[in-house]
Every structure is written in C-alpha cells, then in structure tokens.
Scaffold this motif. Structure first.
Motif, mmCIF file in Angstrom:
data_model
loop_
_atom_site.group_PDB
_atom_site.id
_atom_site.type_symbol
_atom_site.label_atom_id
_atom_site.label_comp_id
_atom_site.label_asym_id
_atom_site.label_seq_id
_atom_site.Cartn_x
_atom_site.Cartn_y
_atom_site.Cartn_z
ATOM 1 N N LYS A 43 39.565 48.852 38.733
ATOM 2 C CA LYS A 43 39.246 47.722 39.604
ATOM 3 C C LYS A 43 40.045 47.812 40.897
ATOM 4 O O LYS A 43 41.255 48.011 40.885
ATOM 5 C CB LYS A 43 39.532 46.395 38.919
ATOM 6 C CG LYS A 43 39.072 45.188 39.756
ATOM 7 C CD LYS A 43 39.542 43.860 39.200
ATOM 8 C CE LYS A 43 38.842 43.500 37.930
ATOM 9 N NZ LYS A 43 39.113 42.065 37.572
ATOM 10 N N ASP A 45 39.048 45.453 43.655
ATOM 11 C CA ASP A 45 38.948 44.173 44.352
ATOM 12 C C ASP A 45 38.173 43.195 43.482
ATOM 13 O O ASP A 45 37.422 43.605 42.576
ATOM 14 C CB ASP A 45 38.212 44.352 45.689
ATOM 15 C CG ASP A 45 38.353 43.146 46.618
ATOM 16 O OD1 ASP A 45 39.241 42.311 46.368
ATOM 17 O OD2 ASP A 45 37.573 43.056 47.582
ATOM 18 N N GLU A 46 38.368 41.912 43.734
ATOM 19 C CA GLU A 46 37.549 40.889 43.101
ATOM 20 C C GLU A 46 37.470 39.671 44.008
ATOM 21 O O GLU A 46 38.379 39.398 44.790
ATOM 22 C CB GLU A 46 38.081 40.498 41.726
ATOM 23 C CG GLU A 46 39.381 39.742 41.709
ATOM 24 C CD GLU A 46 39.739 39.243 40.316
ATOM 25 O OE1 GLU A 46 40.150 38.073 40.214
ATOM 26 O OE2 GLU A 46 39.620 40.006 39.340
ATOM 27 N N LEU A 254 31.933 35.604 39.396
ATOM 28 C CA LEU A 254 32.967 36.581 39.729
ATOM 29 C C LEU A 254 32.325 37.885 40.181
ATOM 30 O O LEU A 254 31.445 38.419 39.498
ATOM 31 C CB LEU A 254 33.861 36.838 38.517
ATOM 32 C CG LEU A 254 34.981 37.874 38.690
ATOM 33 C CD1 LEU A 254 36.014 37.389 39.713
ATOM 34 C CD2 LEU A 254 35.653 38.182 37.349
ATOM 35 N N GLU A 256 33.404 41.767 41.001
ATOM 36 C CA GLU A 256 34.472 42.754 40.850
ATOM 37 C C GLU A 256 33.998 44.097 41.372
ATOM 38 O O GLU A 256 32.846 44.477 41.161
ATOM 39 C CB GLU A 256 34.874 42.903 39.379
ATOM 40 C CG GLU A 256 35.399 41.626 38.739
ATOM 41 C CD GLU A 256 35.531 41.778 37.241
ATOM 42 O OE1 GLU A 256 36.677 41.894 36.751
ATOM 43 O OE2 GLU A 256 34.485 41.783 36.566
#
Length: 282
Positions: A43, A45-46, A254, A256
């Motif tokens: 991961k 960024d979110e 969300l 991601e």
C-alpha cells in the motif's frame, strides 16, 4: 397516440437481435499477469471518502487501486481521467457498448475519443457472485449518469448541492486548485460502484435497488495509464429508496492504492492510444 398494429407485427418483433460490437477481436488484458502482480502488493496511499461528499486520488500507471465498503452498505460514483491529459477520460457509453450494462473482473474502463484505450482494468470484484437477479438488476453499472443538481431541480425544485455531480466537481476543483466553473466541464458519466441497477421489463425505466455490498467488499482496478480519480459517496446511501437524500443512511468509502511486483509487469504490452489515423475521409 397509439397506432393500429400492423398484420406482421409479431413477425417484426420476432426478428433476432444482433450484437452491435462483437468482442471476439477486442484485445483482452493478461489477467494471469495481473493476478501474479497483485500477489505481493504494497500500500502506497489511501483516501477516505466521507458520506455525501467526494475526494480525488492519484494512481500511477502499473499500480492497483481498490474501492472498499468499510462501515455500511454504500454506493459510489467514480470518475477517471488520464492524469496527464484531462481531455482523455472515462467513456461510459462505449464501455457499455463493448462490455454490457454492468462490468466486473476482466473487463475494462475505456477512454474517450480520439484515444479509445483502456484506462483501467477490473482485477477483482468481491460481488461477482451476484450476477443478474430476477428483476434484471446487477452491480457496478455503466448505465446511470450520476445524480446531479440540475435534474434534481427539474423534478423537485430547490438547490441540492450534495448530488454526486456537485461532489465530484468540488473534489476536482480542489485537486486542480481551479474555480468550480473550470472544473465542472471535466466531470463525466460514471461507473456506479456497488450500485445495483437495471431496466424495468414493462416501461424500460432505469431502476435501482438496495446494494448487496457489505463492509469488506471491494472492487479492484489496475491503472493502465497514470490516473486521476474522483469518487463520490452517493447521498442515496445504498440506493434502496432515494437517489439523492438528506435522510438516507450514508457511509464512507475507502480508496487504497497499491504498488505491485514490478518485475512481473515488465511483460505487459504497451497501452497505446487508438490507431485510427483521424483523417475522417478527407
């Protein structure tokens, strides 16, 4: 006014349909390659999209992004642009013509003319089990345009500012640091993520029903080009009652972004713009 039925009416109706765009020759994404690449994601960024609002996000070419339900049943309206050229954006109408009214794993989000190439490929869909229900409904549609304040005013009057069109306009304007009037023309017809929709059998009207999405469900994409995205958490919530509402139960979504095993993706074919010469017969 209804005219008298001709003698051969049944024969005319009985003519078999022809698929407008047979896709046997359509270039298909290498899903085996993408499956290998998503086996070791990191991961990077979110972004949490608040209820009844929108946020923008960026995805480099060759990365994956997921849209997830995190608190409750909620649908989202997704816009995608080529991050280096906002004139190249998601073309829902041509995506619908090529893939059908709803899209899922292995299908692609195509870009506008004159580019007409994949912007993103759907690589995983936890709602792919839903299929088509007895009402003709299915999930992730490219039918609906997006709820907007103009249609709201036309049908109900008043000034409603948290329709998905306005949400996306605010998010894009904030990202580009430009006035709303400059950002708004770039907002376009959407992929309705998690939304369950179809057409009524009797009148052919666009319908919606309660989304089957639950916390933990997600739709995952591979970015075929550098992407700028904007996602609105629709004011209709799960769209079981009203398209735009101040009283519907709404939840965040969300987004991601993940970096893949880049060594695997070295074998990926180049994603060139469409090869038509643009002479248009002259």
């Amino acid at each position: 006014m209804t005219h008298n039925q001709p003698d051969d009416a049944d024969a005319r109706r009985a003519i078999k349909p022809v698929i407008c765009y047979p896709v046997e020759t359509l270039p298909h994404p290498d899903m085996t390659l993408y499956t290998q690449a998503r086996g070791d994601l990191r991961k990077t960024d979110e972004v949490l999209v608040p209820p009844r609002d929108a946020k923008s996000f960026s995805v480099p070419a060759g990365h994956f992004f997921r849209i997830s339900s995190v608190e409750g049943s909620q649908v989202g309206d997704l816009n995608l642009w080529n991050a280096n050229d906002l004139g190249e954006r998601f073309y829902s109408g041509k995506t619908r013509a090529l893939h059908g009214t709803h899209i899922t794993t292995g299908q692609q989000m195509w870009s506008s003319f004159p580019h007409l190439r994949p912007l993103a490929t759907i690589t995983h869909d936890t709602l792919d089990w839903y299929g088509i229900d007895d009402f003709g409904g299915s999930v992730h549609d490219v039918i609906g345009t997006r709820c907007d304040p103009y249609t709201h005013h036309l049908l109900k009057g008043g000034q409603y500012h948290h329709c998905c069109h306005s949400n996306l306009t605010r998010a894009l304007a904030a990202h580009l640091d430009v006035p709303l009037a400059e950002a708004e023309p770039h907002v376009h017809d959407v992929l309705n993520v998690f939304m369950c929709t179809g057409f009524t059998r009797d009148t052919g009207q666009y319908f919606m029903k309660a989304s089957p999405v639950r916390p933990g469900d997600y739709l995952e994409f591979f970015a075929e080009v550098d992407l700028l995205g904007a996602l609105s958490a629709c004011p209709g919530g799960d769209c079981s009652a009203e398209h735009s509402s101040d009283v519907a139960s709404c939840h965040p979504l969300l987004v991601e972004v993940f970096a893949p095993k880049t060594d695997v993706l070295k074998a990926r074919a180049d994603n060139h713009a469409n090869g038509y010469d643009r002479t248009h017969g002259l």
